[in-house]
Enzyme design. Structure first.
Site, PDB file in Angstrom:
ATOM      1  N   SER A  55       3.548  -1.157   0.821  1.00  0.00           N
ATOM      2  CA  SER A  55       2.333  -0.514  -0.083  1.00  0.00           C
ATOM      3  C   SER A  55       2.026  -1.131  -1.345  1.00  0.00           C
ATOM      4  CB  SER A  55       2.684   0.894  -0.270  1.00  0.00           C
ATOM      5  OG  SER A  55       2.344   1.667   0.824  1.00  0.00           O
ATOM      6  N   LYS A  58      -1.265  -2.467  -1.950  1.00  0.00           N
ATOM      7  CA  LYS A  58      -2.409  -1.675  -2.395  1.00  0.00           C
ATOM      8  C   LYS A  58      -2.817  -2.167  -3.835  1.00  0.00           C
ATOM      9  CE  LYS A  58      -1.231   2.874  -0.314  1.00  0.00           C
ATOM     10  NZ  LYS A  58      -0.376   2.623   0.808  1.00  0.00           N
ATOM     11  N   TYR A 166      -0.737  11.121  -1.401  1.00  0.00           N
ATOM     12  CA  TYR A 166      -0.488   9.806  -1.090  1.00  0.00           C
ATOM     13  C   TYR A 166      -1.087   9.352   0.448  1.00  0.00           C
ATOM     14  CZ  TYR A 166       1.863   5.048  -0.825  1.00  0.00           C
ATOM     15  OH  TYR A 166       1.871   3.760  -0.906  1.00  0.00           O
TER      16      TYR A 166
END
Length: 391
Positions: A55, A58, A166
């Site tokens: 992640s 991101k 999330y």
């Protein structure tokens, strides 16, 4: 109390951690810290070791999307679903009928780029939302799906802008970038992020780059019985993106910490290599609606593991355009509007533009939210502020 380096050395020597790469810089050029830790007889961790950053992808996807806002290809607040039919068709999950069938209804609010970037669009990860997890168990989707449409063909869990969870919304953002530019996400990032910063070891497809693949360190797994970090040769559960036909903008990239610090430092010093100053400033400003912020704060008080690193219950959190945002002055050393996020294998980054410091912590250990890794991340982050004279 042990220093970060003492704690890290001990953890690696005791095989509690497979290895670490920790890099930090400050705004003025006085701090240029880089340290690696490797255990005897184990994988050697170096500055140019390639890690699955999950992640941490991101942030780069968020930067890419906001670049398109700068170019006038889209705005933060227009409905993006006309460009993404697979997202447009998703309804909101509200519960289940007596026979177990999912109950959904059509959304009434638009999904915008701002809600995608801030995890407030209604899209969710199954593991992060109990209702969606029940849906996935009922629907039994194809676990071998290799496109974003297949992997995330799941309903929303709230009206856009009315909650926070999330999510896979940055994967959808990656689709949007591809749609607007006509380029694959890897090609776009190489041209507009990686090459401008001199990032030569970052990719969604390490197997297509022999030099990068050769420097990829194996994933470590915590042995439940011994507590040791064991490198089995198996990939992490989130590494599906490495073999997919599409780049997953939410979790699919691989990079070195030496590469990744260049992204953080560019935003720290505001050099406009990635974003104009006024656009970069938005990354470090609260973006959530009152309802979405309330949902985030409720989650932060719940005791549920959903963040890597230490986040005291200060009730001073929001979301910027690229990570969780420190929204207040109660924290021991983080300043207001510090931006932070992480990756599933317990990698971690932070940018504090007020204090003038940034750092990245590279590691490959599962499960996510590993307690030993959390202690080391906390020690590293505090050590950076101390070295920079900001404590």
């Amino acid at each position: 109390m042990s220093t970060f380096e003492e704690q890290a050395t001990k953890a690696v020597e005791n095989s509690e951690i497979p290895g670490i790469v920790a890099i930090a810089k400050d705004k003025d050029g006085n701090l240029n810290y880089s340290k690696t830790f490797s255990r005897n007889g184990g994988t050697v961790y170096k500055e140019d070791s390639v890690l699955a950053i999950a992640s941490m992808t991101k942030l780069m996807t968020s930067i890419a999307a906001v670049q398109l806002v700068e170019r006038g290809l889209i705005t933060l607040d227009e409905d993006v679903t006309p460009l993404l039919p697979s997202l447009a068709k998703l309804e909101i999950l509200t519960g289940f009928a007596d026979d177990g069938t999912a109950i959904t209804h059509k959304r009434t609010k638009p999904i915008t780029l701002r809600t995608l970037l801030t995890h407030s669009s209604g899209v969710a990860y199954g593991w992060a939302d109990p209702l969606l997890l029940k849906y996935i168990e009922w629907k039994k989707p194809d676990t071998n799906a290799d496109t974003i449409d297949e992997a995330f063909d799941q309903p929303l869990v709230f009206e856009p802008g009315e909650g926070f969870t999330y999510s896979s919304s940055l994967d959808r953002t990656g689709q949007l970038i591809e749609k607007l530019t006509g380029l694959g996400l890897e090609e776009y990032m190489k041209k507009n992020i990686w090459d401008p910063l001199g990032m030569t070891s970052t990719t969604f497809s390490p197997r297509e780059h022999p030099d990068i693949q050769a420097r990829k360190v194996p994933m470590g797994f915590r042995d439940d019985k011994t507590g040791a970090a064991v490198e089995t040769g198996e990939p992490g559960w989130f590494e599906k993106g490495a073999t997919c036909t599409q780049a997953f903008g939410g979790h699919g990239a691989y990079s070195t910490m030496a590469d990744y610090i260049k992204v953080l430092h560019s935003l720290l010093v505001d050099d406009e290599k990635l974003l104009k100053k006024e656009t970069a400033a938005l990354f470090f400003q609260p973006q959530l609606t009152p309802a979405s912020k309330a949902a985030l704060l409720k989650l932060s008080r719940s005791g549920t593991d959903w963040t890597i690193g230490t986040f005291p219950e200060t009730d001073e959190y929001d979301w910027g355009l690229g990570g969780i945002l420190i929204d207040g002055d109660k924290h021991e050393f983080r300043r207001r509007n510090t931006l932070i996020w992480s990756g599933a294998a317990n990698t971690y980054w932070f940018i504090d533009r007020d204090a003038g410091v940034c750092g990245v912590f590279g590691i490959q250990i599962l499960p996510t939210f590993d307690a030993k890794a959390k202690d080391l991340i906390t020690a590293f982050e505090e050590d950076v502020y101390r070295r920079a004279g900001k404590l």
